[in-house]
Design a protein around this motif. Structure first.
Motif, PDB file in Angstrom:
ATOM      1  N   GLU A 172       0.829  -1.214   0.000  1.00  0.00           N
ATOM      2  CA  GLU A 172       0.000   0.000   0.000  1.00  0.00           C
ATOM      3  C   GLU A 172       0.858   1.258   0.000  1.00  0.00           C
ATOM      4  OE1 GLU A 172      -3.246   0.180  -0.615  1.00  0.00           O
ATOM      5  OE2 GLU A 172      -3.139  -2.002  -0.849  1.00  0.00           O
ATOM      6  N   ALA A 173       1.946   1.264   0.755  1.00  0.00           N
ATOM      7  CA  ALA A 173       2.853   2.412   0.744  1.00  0.00           C
ATOM      8  C   ALA A 173       3.505   2.565  -0.627  1.00  0.00           C
ATOM      9  CB  ALA A 173       3.918   2.268   1.834  1.00  0.00           C
ATOM     10  N   ALA A 174       3.856   1.437  -1.256  1.00  0.00           N
ATOM     11  CA  ALA A 174       4.441   1.479  -2.600  1.00  0.00           C
ATOM     12  C   ALA A 174       3.447   2.076  -3.599  1.00  0.00           C
ATOM     13  CB  ALA A 174       4.868   0.079  -3.042  1.00  0.00           C
ATOM     14  N   LEU A 175       2.185   1.681  -3.517  1.00  0.00           N
ATOM     15  CA  LEU A 175       1.163   2.259  -4.394  1.00  0.00           C
ATOM     16  C   LEU A 175       1.012   3.754  -4.144  1.00  0.00           C
ATOM     17  CD1 LEU A 175      -1.632  -0.463  -4.343  1.00  0.00           C
ATOM     18  CD2 LEU A 175      -0.255   0.247  -6.312  1.00  0.00           C
ATOM     19  N   GLY A 176       1.063   4.156  -2.899  1.00  0.00           N
ATOM     20  CA  GLY A 176       0.979   5.577  -2.565  1.00  0.00           C
ATOM     21  C   GLY A 176       2.091   6.383  -3.205  1.00  0.00           C
TER      22      GLY A 176
ATOM     23  N   ASP B 278      -1.609  -6.205 -10.316  1.00  0.00           N
ATOM     24  CA  ASP B 278      -1.599  -6.279  -8.857  1.00  0.00           C
ATOM     25  C   ASP B 278      -1.942  -7.730  -8.543  1.00  0.00           C
ATOM     26  OD1 ASP B 278      -2.058  -6.150  -6.110  1.00  0.00           O
ATOM     27  OD2 ASP B 278      -3.106  -4.223  -6.234  1.00  0.00           O
ATOM     28  N   VAL B 279      -0.909  -8.512  -8.237  1.00  0.00           N
ATOM     29  CA  VAL B 279      -1.070  -9.954  -8.109  1.00  0.00           C
ATOM     30  C   VAL B 279      -0.718 -10.378  -6.686  1.00  0.00           C
ATOM     31  CG1 VAL B 279      -0.282 -12.200  -8.949  1.00  0.00           C
ATOM     32  CG2 VAL B 279      -0.469 -10.270 -10.537  1.00  0.00           C
ATOM     33  N   GLY B 280      -1.632 -11.127  -6.079  1.00  0.00           N
ATOM     34  CA  GLY B 280      -1.393 -11.630  -4.747  1.00  0.00           C
ATOM     35  C   GLY B 280      -1.228 -13.138  -4.734  1.00  0.00           C
ATOM     36  N   TYR B 281      -0.439 -13.615  -3.794  1.00  0.00           N
ATOM     37  CA  TYR B 281      -0.268 -15.039  -3.577  1.00  0.00           C
ATOM     38  C   TYR B 281       0.032 -15.223  -2.096  1.00  0.00           C
ATOM     39  CZ  TYR B 281       1.704 -19.718  -3.626  1.00  0.00           C
ATOM     40  OH  TYR B 281       1.958 -21.041  -3.352  1.00  0.00           O
ATOM     41  N   GLU B 282      -0.824 -15.982  -1.426  1.00  0.00           N
ATOM     42  CA  GLU B 282      -0.740 -16.149   0.021  1.00  0.00           C
ATOM     43  C   GLU B 282      -0.740 -14.751   0.659  1.00  0.00           C
ATOM     44  OE1 GLU B 282       2.485 -18.888   0.763  1.00  0.00           O
ATOM     45  OE2 GLU B 282       1.343 -20.554  -0.090  1.00  0.00           O
ATOM     46  N   ASP B 283       0.266 -14.412   1.450  1.00  0.00           N
ATOM     47  CA  ASP B 283       0.277 -13.082   2.075  1.00  0.00           C
ATOM     48  C   ASP B 283       1.227 -12.117   1.362  1.00  0.00           C
ATOM     49  OD1 ASP B 283       2.613 -14.335   2.836  1.00  0.00           O
ATOM     50  OD2 ASP B 283       2.556 -13.634   4.902  1.00  0.00           O
ATOM     51  N   MET B 284       1.565 -12.415   0.099  1.00  0.00           N
ATOM     52  CA  MET B 284       2.507 -11.593  -0.662  1.00  0.00           C
ATOM     53  C   MET B 284       1.789 -10.904  -1.820  1.00  0.00           C
ATOM     54  SD  MET B 284       5.708 -14.232  -0.739  1.00  0.00           S
ATOM     55  CE  MET B 284       4.674 -15.620  -1.186  1.00  0.00           C
ATOM     56  N   ARG B 285       2.421  -9.834  -2.326  1.00  0.00           N
ATOM     57  CA  ARG B 285       1.816  -9.062  -3.401  1.00  0.00           C
ATOM     58  C   ARG B 285       2.883  -8.535  -4.336  1.00  0.00           C
ATOM     59  NH1 ARG B 285      -2.116  -4.282  -1.547  1.00  0.00           N
ATOM     60  NH2 ARG B 285      -2.780  -3.639  -3.614  1.00  0.00           N
TER      61      ARG B 285
ATOM     62  N   ALA C   7      17.180  13.138  -5.921  1.00  0.00           N
ATOM     63  CA  ALA C   7      17.033  11.754  -5.466  1.00  0.00           C
ATOM     64  C   ALA C   7      16.096  11.683  -4.268  1.00  0.00           C
ATOM     65  CB  ALA C   7      18.391  11.163  -5.103  1.00  0.00           C
ATOM     66  N   PHE C   8      15.361  10.574  -4.231  1.00  0.00           N
ATOM     67  CA  PHE C   8      14.425  10.249  -3.160  1.00  0.00           C
ATOM     68  C   PHE C   8      14.605   8.789  -2.784  1.00  0.00           C
ATOM     69  CE2 PHE C   8      12.496  13.664  -5.504  1.00  0.00           C
ATOM     70  CZ  PHE C   8      11.913  14.455  -4.529  1.00  0.00           C
ATOM     71  N   ARG C   9      13.997   8.400  -1.679  1.00  0.00           N
ATOM     72  CA  ARG C   9      13.848   6.991  -1.342  1.00  0.00           C
ATOM     73  C   ARG C   9      12.360   6.691  -1.369  1.00  0.00           C
ATOM     74  NH1 ARG C   9      18.513   4.935  -0.805  1.00  0.00           N
ATOM     75  NH2 ARG C   9      20.176   5.973   0.308  1.00  0.00           N
ATOM     76  N   ASP C  10      12.008   5.547  -1.954  1.00  0.00           N
ATOM     77  CA  ASP C  10      10.610   5.131  -1.916  1.00  0.00           C
ATOM     78  C   ASP C  10      10.321   4.582  -0.516  1.00  0.00           C
ATOM     79  OD1 ASP C  10      11.379   2.419  -1.800  1.00  0.00           O
ATOM     80  OD2 ASP C  10      10.612   1.938  -3.781  1.00  0.00           O
ATOM     81  N   PRO C  11       9.080   4.219  -0.211  1.00  0.00           N
ATOM     82  CA  PRO C  11       8.762   3.764   1.146  1.00  0.00           C
ATOM     83  C   PRO C  11       9.542   2.532   1.616  1.00  0.00           C
ATOM     84  CG  PRO C  11       6.756   4.345  -0.008  1.00  0.00           C
ATOM     85  CD  PRO C  11       7.875   4.387  -1.021  1.00  0.00           C
ATOM     86  N   SER C  12      10.103   1.748   0.687  1.00  0.00           N
ATOM     87  CA  SER C  12      10.906   0.587   1.072  1.00  0.00           C
ATOM     88  C   SER C  12      12.390   0.911   1.179  1.00  0.00           C
ATOM     89  CB  SER C  12      10.709  -0.545   0.056  1.00  0.00           C
ATOM     90  OG  SER C  12       9.369  -0.976   0.089  1.00  0.00           O
ATOM     91  N   GLY C  13      12.765   2.143   0.858  1.00  0.00           N
ATOM     92  CA  GLY C  13      14.163   2.544   0.949  1.00  0.00           C
ATOM     93  C   GLY C  13      14.908   2.486  -0.361  1.00  0.00           C
TER      94      GLY C  13
END
Length: 134
Positions: free
Chosen positions: A16-20, A33-40, A120-126
């Motif tokens: 969700e942060a990545a989408l933001g 937007d593909v999900g599998y188990e608890d991953m996306r 330069a920026f960092r995305d929500p995951s760094g």
């Protein structure tokens, strides 16, 4: 013969942060937007371009050991694991938009000695996101 970049891969630790960041701040379209188990897995890219970024769960390869997974997650947390360079025709406007949107600023727009104006920026995951003026 033409060759183009189709996919680049960056890890995400929060879909969700990545989408933001990629959809809402950068204005990229969500192509998958593909999900599998608890991953996306999220595939995003600039509107009108065939180039995409696949934002994937980190360290999900079955051959990775727990120690290797921990190392990857540590590198992601430090912001030194993934990077991509984007390009825009209005660097200052994009910088202002991202800064106003709360993006993590690493470097304000700068004229580099090697002839590039960038920021330069960092995305929500760094992941490091550099942006060049074209």
């Amino acid at each position: 013969m033409n060759i183009d970049i189709h996919y680049a891969f960056l890890p995400h630790t929060d879909a969700e942060a990545a989408l933001g960041f990629y959809r809402d701040l950068l204005g990229f379209e969500v192509r998958q937007d593909v999900g599998y188990e608890d991953m996306r897995w999220l595939t995003v890219g600039p509107v009108g371009s065939s180039t995409s970024i696949v934002l994937h769960p980190p360290a999900v390869d079955p051959g990775i050991s727990d120690d290797e997974r921990d190392t990857i997650l540590t590198l992601i947390d430090k912001g030194v694991y993934g990077a991509v360079t984007l390009a825009t025709d209005d660097l200052d406007a994009l910088f202002a938009k991202l800064e106003a949107g709360g993006a993590d600023v690493v470097q304000e727009p700068t004229d580099q000695d090697y002839g590039v104006r960038d920021c330069a920026f960092r995305d929500p995951s760094g992941n490091l996101i550099r942006v060049n003026q074209i």
